[in-house]
Write a protein that holds these residues in place. Structure first.
Motif, PDB file in Angstrom:
ATOM      1  N   VAL A  41       0.858  -1.178   0.000  1.00 59.92           N
ATOM      2  CA  VAL A  41       0.000   0.000   0.000  1.00 59.92           C
ATOM      3  C   VAL A  41       0.897   1.232   0.000  1.00 59.92           C
ATOM      4  CG1 VAL A  41      -1.794   1.269   1.217  1.00 59.92           C
ATOM      5  CG2 VAL A  41      -1.790  -1.227   1.282  1.00 59.92           C
ATOM      6  N   ASN A  42       0.759   2.037  -1.037  1.00 55.34           N
ATOM      7  CA  ASN A  42       1.586   3.244  -1.150  1.00 55.34           C
ATOM      8  C   ASN A  42       0.744   4.503  -1.082  1.00 55.34           C
ATOM      9  OD1 ASN A  42       4.028   1.894  -1.367  1.00 55.34           O
ATOM     10  ND2 ASN A  42       3.915   1.796  -3.603  1.00 55.34           N
ATOM     11  N   ARG A  43       1.333   5.524  -0.477  1.00 55.13           N
ATOM     12  CA  ARG A  43       0.637   6.800  -0.347  1.00 55.13           C
ATOM     13  C   ARG A  43       1.075   7.733  -1.481  1.00 55.13           C
ATOM     14  NH1 ARG A  43       1.503  11.898   1.732  1.00 55.13           N
ATOM     15  NH2 ARG A  43      -0.178  12.785   2.995  1.00 55.13           N
ATOM     16  N   PHE A  44       0.113   8.366  -2.117  1.00 53.88           N
ATOM     17  CA  PHE A  44       0.418   9.300  -3.211  1.00 53.88           C
ATOM     18  C   PHE A  44      -0.263  10.631  -2.954  1.00 53.88           C
ATOM     19  CE2 PHE A  44       1.167   5.235  -5.137  1.00 53.88           C
ATOM     20  CZ  PHE A  44       2.200   5.448  -6.040  1.00 53.88           C
ATOM     21  N   ASP A  45       0.483  11.715  -3.107  1.00 49.26           N
ATOM     22  CA  ASP A  45      -0.191  13.013  -3.050  1.00 49.26           C
ATOM     23  C   ASP A  45      -0.629  13.387  -4.469  1.00 49.26           C
ATOM     24  OD1 ASP A  45       2.052  13.875  -4.392  1.00 49.26           O
ATOM     25  OD2 ASP A  45       2.814  15.140  -2.780  1.00 49.26           O
ATOM     26  N   TYR A  46      -1.188  14.564  -4.590  1.00 54.34           N
ATOM     27  CA  TYR A  46      -1.753  14.992  -5.872  1.00 54.34           C
ATOM     28  C   TYR A  46      -0.751  14.920  -7.029  1.00 54.34           C
ATOM     29  CZ  TYR A  46      -3.521  18.337  -9.305  1.00 54.34           C
ATOM     30  OH  TYR A  46      -3.892  18.959 -10.460  1.00 54.34           O
ATOM     31  N   ARG A  47       0.426  15.493  -6.791  1.00 56.53           N
ATOM     32  CA  ARG A  47       1.438  15.516  -7.854  1.00 56.53           C
ATOM     33  C   ARG A  47       1.884  14.113  -8.241  1.00 56.53           C
ATOM     34  NH1 ARG A  47       1.052  19.850 -10.416  1.00 56.53           N
ATOM     35  NH2 ARG A  47       0.682  21.613  -9.063  1.00 56.53           N
ATOM     36  N   CYS A  48       2.137  13.303  -7.215  1.00 53.11           N
ATOM     37  CA  CYS A  48       2.655  11.961  -7.478  1.00 53.11           C
ATOM     38  C   CYS A  48       1.618  11.075  -8.172  1.00 53.11           C
ATOM     39  CB  CYS A  48       3.132  11.311  -6.186  1.00 53.11           C
ATOM     40  SG  CYS A  48       4.700  11.985  -5.635  1.00 53.11           S
ATOM     41  N   LEU A  49       0.363  11.252  -7.807  1.00 52.04           N
ATOM     42  CA  LEU A  49      -0.664  10.452  -8.458  1.00 52.04           C
ATOM     43  C   LEU A  49      -0.708  10.774  -9.959  1.00 52.04           C
ATOM     44  CD1 LEU A  49      -2.901   8.349  -7.693  1.00 52.04           C
ATOM     45  CD2 LEU A  49      -4.521  10.227  -7.874  1.00 52.04           C
ATOM     46  N   HIS A  50      -0.572  12.048 -10.270  1.00 56.69           N
ATOM     47  CA  HIS A  50      -0.542  12.452 -11.676  1.00 56.69           C
ATOM     48  C   HIS A  50       0.673  11.880 -12.394  1.00 56.69           C
ATOM     49  CE1 HIS A  50      -3.903  14.951 -12.733  1.00 56.69           C
ATOM     50  NE2 HIS A  50      -3.914  15.419 -11.505  1.00 56.69           N
ATOM     51  N   LYS A  51       1.796  11.909 -11.697  1.00 58.57           N
ATOM     52  CA  LYS A  51       3.022  11.385 -12.300  1.00 58.57           C
ATOM     53  C   LYS A  51       2.906   9.888 -12.526  1.00 58.57           C
ATOM     54  CE  LYS A  51       6.068  14.687 -10.064  1.00 58.57           C
ATOM     55  NZ  LYS A  51       7.072  14.741  -9.001  1.00 58.57           N
ATOM     56  N   LEU A  52       2.301   9.204 -11.558  1.00 56.72           N
ATOM     57  CA  LEU A  52       2.121   7.755 -11.706  1.00 56.72           C
ATOM     58  C   LEU A  52       1.250   7.459 -12.916  1.00 56.72           C
ATOM     59  CD1 LEU A  52       2.437   4.834 -10.534  1.00 56.72           C
ATOM     60  CD2 LEU A  52       0.256   5.220  -9.397  1.00 56.72           C
ATOM     61  N   ARG A  53       0.161   8.207 -13.015  1.00 55.10           N
ATOM     62  CA  ARG A  53      -0.737   7.992 -14.143  1.00 55.10           C
ATOM     63  C   ARG A  53       0.002   8.194 -15.463  1.00 55.10           C
ATOM     64  NH1 ARG A  53      -6.154  11.173 -16.025  1.00 55.10           N
ATOM     65  NH2 ARG A  53      -4.880  13.024 -15.789  1.00 55.10           N
ATOM     66  N   LYS A  54       0.744   9.287 -15.533  1.00 55.87           N
ATOM     67  CA  LYS A  54       1.482   9.585 -16.754  1.00 55.87           C
ATOM     68  C   LYS A  54       2.462   8.457 -17.082  1.00 55.87           C
ATOM     69  CE  LYS A  54       2.744  13.913 -18.857  1.00 55.87           C
ATOM     70  NZ  LYS A  54       3.163  15.279 -18.640  1.00 55.87           N
ATOM     71  N   ALA A  55       3.182   8.012 -16.060  1.00 56.22           N
ATOM     72  CA  ALA A  55       4.185   6.961 -16.261  1.00 56.22           C
ATOM     73  C   ALA A  55       3.534   5.677 -16.752  1.00 56.22           C
ATOM     74  CB  ALA A  55       4.947   6.718 -14.967  1.00 56.22           C
ATOM     75  N   VAL A  56       2.424   5.305 -16.127  1.00 55.67           N
ATOM     76  CA  VAL A  56       1.782   4.034 -16.486  1.00 55.67           C
ATOM     77  C   VAL A  56       1.102   4.119 -17.854  1.00 55.67           C
ATOM     78  CG1 VAL A  56      -0.024   2.396 -15.827  1.00 55.67           C
ATOM     79  CG2 VAL A  56       1.522   3.315 -14.089  1.00 55.67           C
ATOM     80  N   TYR A  57       0.439   5.243 -18.106  1.00 52.04           N
ATOM     81  CA  TYR A  57      -0.238   5.394 -19.400  1.00 52.04           C
ATOM     82  C   TYR A  57       0.763   5.411 -20.553  1.00 52.04           C
ATOM     83  CZ  TYR A  57      -4.779   6.517 -17.262  1.00 52.04           C
ATOM     84  OH  TYR A  57      -5.966   6.483 -16.574  1.00 52.04           O
TER      85      TYR A  57
END
Ligand SMILES: [Fe+2]
Ligand SMILES: [Fe+2]
Lengths: 122, 176
Positions: A41-57
């Motif tokens: 279970v990882n915690r993501f703030d607003y910026r990181c969640l966006h970065k994760l999405r970008k990376a995965v997409y």
């Protein structure tokens, strides 16, 4: 005599979206998200969640599947200035993509509901 | 559930990516005008060179205007990479034809953003965009007028020299 105390805790964690392989929760108190995926279970703030999405997409799943030269079926999802790194198989990437797509759709829906209902002048 | 996305950022991700595309477009315009200034200078068209230097500067300002807006709204502004800028032109006239083409395509892409504003009811971005819509009116007008000099003056004899002399005088002052 002992007074019975009732502690009222307003639940601040809501499930945003879940699939068979994982789930995303939002914490209203801390303005962040918890992603339960690939055994952690990882915690993501607003910026990181966006970065994760970008990376995965950005990962081209089709190219991964068609590439005969790949020796190990592993892909590293590294997010700059973020504490978490995922090392995933192609199948897990597909699953994470699905999880994130659902999550962002729900967040978008939540936004629309907020816009149309809660933010109307009374 | 709180709408955290909205708390952090005023514009949608779709809007953010469209605005970033526009940032690139303005940077491209700036580079194209700079290349035109270079060509004109090399070929003895001093007046036009000055004109295009000024245009390049203006486009840079447009780029920064979009850039700052994206940041102010809580989104991520991306510094664009610009490549493949034309260096050589076949004729003096071609420079101005390309300039008008470029402005038309900028107008189109700003109209595109406006369309998304209406779709999303993003009146905040729409209001920001109004300045650019008006600016494009001027930009296209100037580019069109410059090209018309080729018809009005003609390229024969000292024509090109005359055109070059008058490019800097083109003005747009509509009160509307
Ligand atoms: Fe511009
Ligand atoms: Fe322009």
């Amino acid at each position: 005599m002992q007074a019975t105390e009732t502690i009222c805790i307003k639940p601040s964690i809501t499930e945003v979206f879940s699939t068979a392989s994982g789930a995303v929760y939002q914490c209203d108190k801390d303005n962040c998200w918890y992603i339960d995926f690939a055994g952690k279970v990882n915690r993501f703030d607003y910026r990181c969640l966006h970065k994760l999405r970008k990376a995965v997409y950005h990962i081209d799943v089709e190219a991964l599947l068609l590439n005969p030269k790949r020796s190990a079926d592993m892909e590293i999802v590294f997010i700059c200035a973020c504490d978490h790194t995922y090392i995933l198989t192609t199948l897990e990437i597909i699953a994470l993509k699905e999880l994130l797509q659902g999550t962002f759709t729900m967040l978008e829906l939540n936004h629309i509901i907020y816009d149309r209902l809660h933010r109307l002048a009374v | 559930m709180k709408d955290i996305m909205r708390i952090k950022c005023l514009i949608s991700t779709e809007m953010e990516s469209l605005l970033n595309q526009q940032i690139r477009k303005e940077a491209q315009s700036s580079s194209i005008y700079l290349a035109m200034a270079s060509w004109c200078d090399r070929n003895g068209f001093d007046g036009s060179s000055v004109y295009f230097f000024k245009q390049a500067e203006e486009e840079r300002q447009h780029q920064l205007r979009f850039f700052k807006y994206v940041l102010d709204m809580g989104a991520t502004a991306i510094s664009p990479d610009v490549s493949g800028i034309k260096i050589e032109y076949n004729s003096f006239r071609e420079v101005f034809e390309d300039a008008l083409d470029q402005e038309i395509s900028v107008t189109q892409s700003i109209k595109n953003i406006a369309a998304l504003c209406h779709k999303e009811q993003d009146y905040v971005t729409m209001e920001f965009l109004n300045w650019f819509l008006k600016e494009q009116r001027e930009e296209e007008h100037k580019a069109r007028r410059a090209l018309e000099l080729f018809e009005v003056i003609g390229e024969e004899g000292t024509g090109r020299w005359q055109i070059d002399k008058h490019v800097g005088d083109i003005k747009y002052d509509s009160e509307a």
